[in-house]
Design an enzyme around this catalytic site. Structure first.
Site, PDB file in Angstrom:
ATOM      1  N   ASP A 358      13.415  28.914  63.932  1.00  0.00           N
ATOM      2  CA  ASP A 358      13.490  28.102  65.147  1.00  0.00           C
ATOM      3  C   ASP A 358      14.534  28.653  66.108  1.00  0.00           C
ATOM      4  O   ASP A 358      14.331  28.695  67.325  1.00  0.00           O
ATOM      5  CB  ASP A 358      13.888  26.658  64.802  1.00  0.00           C
ATOM      6  CG  ASP A 358      12.974  25.994  63.800  1.00  0.00           C
ATOM      7  OD1 ASP A 358      12.351  26.716  63.001  1.00  0.00           O
ATOM      8  OD2 ASP A 358      12.903  24.762  63.782  1.00  0.00           O
ATOM      9  N   GLU A 500       1.506  27.499  58.451  1.00  0.00           N
ATOM     10  CA  GLU A 500       1.838  27.126  57.083  1.00  0.00           C
ATOM     11  C   GLU A 500       0.737  26.354  56.366  1.00  0.00           C
ATOM     12  O   GLU A 500       0.900  25.990  55.198  1.00  0.00           O
ATOM     13  CB  GLU A 500       3.148  26.337  57.085  1.00  0.00           C
ATOM     14  CG  GLU A 500       4.343  27.199  57.480  1.00  0.00           C
ATOM     15  CD  GLU A 500       5.620  26.418  57.724  1.00  0.00           C
ATOM     16  OE1 GLU A 500       6.686  27.034  57.652  1.00  0.00           O
ATOM     17  OE2 GLU A 500       5.538  25.194  57.983  1.00  0.00           O
TER      18      GLU A 500
END
Length: 754
Positions: A358, A500
């Site tokens: 991030d 994911e």
């Protein structure tokens, strides 16, 4: 759900589009505003629970970098420090609560320009007595250790006995995990309260101090008071009789220091105690208002460097961008290059304070383009983690630097939890594979280093830190590649890419392309340094210094860089996400695309079932063609956006903004604007349950990128600045500051002019 509970238009005059407010208190939704109204300065973060206590609230106080591991079967996390926000108020012997009596004129406001939180309301108790309450609070942007609260209680046409209990409460946990040992408690000069606590595993001592001032109608009152001590708790109880129309002014000024603080390195605990006590005594003499004003000046300096001005049909757009920038400022540990940004900032216990990709891919560009000294510190954090990255690589049978998927303290290594939520089919805990096989973060960090260098021209940083990271990560990828003798090429098998939902895939496009880019850059800079920067080359080429031995590695890097298998675009420009994605079955995703809350598909399919469907959690190939856009033409961008966006559920807060940027690139301005608005609503929107564990740090960086890199078309392409605006019709103009290689630019973009 009451959609009027959040108000975006309460700011007036100089505070227009600077204030977000809560218009009524509902105990069911208190966690939302606790998170989005949180206060901080990068060192210290306080979740904005109310002063009075309610069932279900989360009273969190975090100090960057102070990680602790509760037990051998848990992972390290930021411990919840002692609570110094709580204040119990008794009126005529009854504990004050908004759940009792009648409440009117309620408003709680976060002023992003000054960093102050205010709460005002009128309250009538069951005896018919009426009181006006005003609570104010800030975390100092001038003194990193300091925070303060001021309470005003005005009695409206009645007399009353007001009793206030306040102090330091160490009876707090992280969802049940107690990270602190009982410590020393002291009271100095009958006024200053101090409590020490020490973490159970990392042995960090926290020094908490607080002091109170109580006045009635601006005259210092001498109420009856008594000190109270309990297990992990110390405080003071004030009791005063107040007459009709008088106002009680109650100030609480607090600070926290720890033995891990960079500015306390080498000091004894006694020295830290003395410094903290001296600081709290000075702060008391200055008082709440003056302390706040000093902090406001620091806030103004920051806003002068970053403020974006948006002229649009809806003022919400201006507010939303400032909201994103506010949170990036308060979550980022600019004071210490040993600390990273948590995925929830300092706003809650979600993700345990750990740092992910991030930071590098979503948040760092904001700082690189506006406050490069902070971007540099965040990249130095990754440099300081090289030892742990080497250990992880070795443990997995590789060489070079293999960065952890989740990072905490610089020496902690991989800290991703192994087990997650329940499998909806088997009922067993699901294994979290990210810490084992989501490996693209190693390239992401290298990319952020290179991007920082290209934008800032900071050669000193590269000489000291950056080149070493680029070479070390490339060596990892060279050792990670697997030779396919039948196809005469290198593969990267059994990974999780950015998407994911797809686990244990081979040749994930994002992972392979970024690995090849990483190795390619190392080859390029080997030649550049050898020819033009012999001092740095000799140092990095010396295995006794860096462990790299570049002369030995370079032939391997050159050979393998040219033989990595890449998912090439087909005739329509579509890049397969991995070896099998395009052959998986399609299902009707309408239900999930229209979901009000993320994660709906996980209630219908477990990970193994989901792995057999063409469905994505977040941007993957779309992210690839954004980051490495110089490798792909507009047809490829268009083809992949059109194919993957309908299959992407945006179940990650990282996804919407990136899709918005690419929508701008492929001339879909209305869709870009729609996706941007959805991204801003992840935390700031009216859904009152999205932010319970904390804010979504990466989304704020994504929002900034959607405006600057998407609507305004700002890109660094192969070391050059490109500005190609594509404003949606809902926005008339955007004016913003930018730093390019040390030069400050002010840029204004309209629909027909730059």
């Amino acid at each position: 759900m009451n959609q009027s509970i959040i108000n975006y238009n309460s700011g007036k005059d100089e505070y227009k589009n600077w204030i977000v407010s809560e218009t009524e208190f509902n105990v069911k939704y208190q966690k939302k505003c606790e998170a989005i109204f949180c206060l901080g300065n990068g060192y210290l973060g306080i979740r904005s629970a109310t002063e009075e206590s309610y069932l279900g609230q989360l009273r969190d106080t975090f100090i960057s970098g102070t990680f602790n591991k509760f037990g051998d079967n848990e992972v390290t996390e930021l411990p919840n420090a002692a609570d110094m926000i709580a204040i119990d108020i008794y009126v005529d012997g009854e504990l004050f609560s908004l759940e009792k009596g009648i409440v009117s004129n309620y408003e709680r406001t976060l002023n992003m320009k000054t960093g102050e939180l205010k709460r005002y309301f009128t309250w009538t108790n069951k005896s018919g007595k009426t009181f006006n309450f005003l609570f104010k609070r800030f975390v100092s942007f001038h003194n990193l250790h300091l925070f303060a609260t001021k309470v005003e209680i005005t009695l409206v046409g009645c007399d009353a006995n007001i009793e206030i209990y306040s102090g330091i409460n160490g009876q707090v946990t992280n969802s049940g995990s107690q990270h602190f040992l009982e410590g020393e408690k002291r009271i100095f000069d009958n006024r200053y309260i101090q409590m020490l606590q020490k973490t159970t595993e990392s042995n960090i001592t926290f020094v908490h101090n607080t002091v109170h001032n109580l006045k009635v109608d601006e005259k210092e009152d001498i109420p009856t008071y008594r000190f109270e001590m309990d297990r992990r708790k110390v405080g003071i109880n004030y009791n005063s009789s107040v007459l009709s129309n008088q106002t009680v002014y109650f100030e609480k000024i607090s600070n926290i220091y720890t033995t891990r603080d960079k500015d306390m390195e080498g000091m004894s605990i006694k020295e830290i105690k003395d410094i903290s006590l001296k600081n709290i005594k000075h702060s008391r003499s200055v008082g709440y208002d003056a302390l706040k004003n000093v902090g406001c000046k620091e806030w103004q300096k920051n806003w002068d460097s970053i403020d974006i001005k948006i002229d649009s049909d809806d003022d919400y757009n201006q507010l939303a961008v400032r909201f994103a920038q506010y949170h990036m400022l308060i979550m980022t540990p600019k004071h210490d290059n040993r600390c990273g940004i948590g995925a929830k900032g300092l706003s809650g216990e979600g993700y345990k304070g750990h740092s992910f990709w991030d930071t590098e891919i979503f948040i760092l560009p904001f700082f690189t383009y506006t406050m490069p000294e902070i971007a540099k510190s965040l990249l130095e954090y990754r440099y300081n983690m090289l030892e742990g990255a080497h250990i992880k690589a070795k443990e997995n049978g590789y060489r070079g630097a293999m960065y952890p998927w989740e990072s905490a303290w610089i020496k902690d290594g991989e800290v991703t939890p192994v087990w997650g939520g329940a499998d909806i089919v088997t009922g067993e805990s699901t294994k979290i594979w990210s810490g084992f096989i989501e490996q693209h973060i190693t390239s992401d960090i290298a990319f952020a280093v290179w991007q920082y260098y290209q934008i800032t021209g900071d050669e000193e940083f590269m000489n000291e830190y950056g080149y070493e990271i680029l070479f070390d990560t490339a060596i990892f990828w060279a050792s990670r590649l697997e030779w396919d003798k039948d196809k005469n090429e290198y593969h990267i098998n059994d990974v999780v890419g950015p998407d994911e939902f797809q686990e244990h895939v081979n040749n994930d496009a994002f992972t392979n392309y970024m690995a090849q880019w990483c190795m390619e850059k190392a080859v390029d800079y080997y030649k550049i340094l050898k020819e033009n920067n012999s001092r740095v080359f000799v140092r990095l080429n010396n295995p006794e210094y860096s462990g790299l031995n570049l002369d030995k590695e370079i032939d391997v890097l050159r050979d393998k860089t040219n033989k990595i298998y890449l998912q090439l675009p087909n005739k329509d420009g579509l890049i397969p996400q991995d070896d099998t994605y395009l052959s998986k079955k399609n299902i009707d995703l309408t239900k999930y695309k229209n979901q009000k809350n993320v994660g709906l598909i996980s209630k219908d399919y477990n990970p193994k079932q989901r792995n057999k469907i063409q469905v994505s959690k977040q941007a993957s190939v779309v992210m690839l063609v954004y980051l490495l856009e110089y490798k792909f033409n507009n047809k490829i961008k268009q083809s992949n956006f059109d194919y993957y966006e309908p299959k992407t559920l945006h179940d990650s807060s990282l996804s919407l903004a990136i899709h918005s940027i690419l929508a701008s690139d492929v001339d879909k301005p209305d869709f870009a604007y729609k996706l941007f608005r959805k991204a801003t609503e992840i935390d700031l929107g009216t859904n009152m349950k999205t932010s319970d564990p904390g804010i979504h740090a990466a989304s704020f960086g994504g929002i900034w990128q959607a405006v600057i890199c998407g609507f305004c078309g700002v890109r660094m392409v192969q070391g050059k600045l490109r500005i190609n605006p594509k404003l949606p019709e809902q926005i008339n103009s955007i004016t913003f500051p930018l730093l390019w290689k040390g030069n400050k630019l002010e840029i204004k973009v309209t629909n027909n002019k730059l």
